[in-house]
Design a protein around this motif. Structure first.
Motif: not given
Length: 114
Positions: A23-24, A57-59, A63-64, A71-73
């Motif tokens: 979803x993210x 998009x692949x990475x 990164x997410x 603990x970051x958005x």
């Protein structure tokens, strides 16, 4: 010549679905090809190639996960890319939700020396 193996290739391990992770992440995005602009430094034109949106998009999952571990958005994760070409890294990562990206039209190596 090398002999071919008669053993079948192993099946890749199936990963369980991860609804929150998926979803993210973005599955769509636009390709962005910037116009060539003047640089604030001398550069070899053959050394300045933009990374395509698909590569970002692949990475994105990596990164997410990094953002989660810190603990970051996605928007709070600060990303520094010292190699300026045409600046599309900022636009590409922003489209994926990473809005704190630094990529300046400056000579990174001169900045190190200065």
């Amino acid at each position: 010549p090398h002999a071919e193996s008669s053993c079948p290739a192993p099946e890749p391990a199936k990963q369980p679905p991860r609804p929150k992770l998926h979803a993210a992440l973005h599955t769509k995005g636009s390709a962005y090809t910037p116009a060539l602009h003047a640089r604030a430094f001398d550069a070899d034109p053959t050394d300045h190639c933009e990374t395509p949106f698909k590569a970002y998009r692949d990475i994105e999952p990596i990164l997410f996960r990094l953002a989660q571990a810190l603990r970051r958005t996605k928007g709070e994760l600060r990303i520094y890319d010292p190699y300026y070409c045409e600046g599309s890294v900022v636009k590409h990562l922003s489209e994926l939700g990473f809005t704190s990206v630094i990529n300046r039209n400056e000579d990174f190596y001169a900045q190190l020396e200065g």
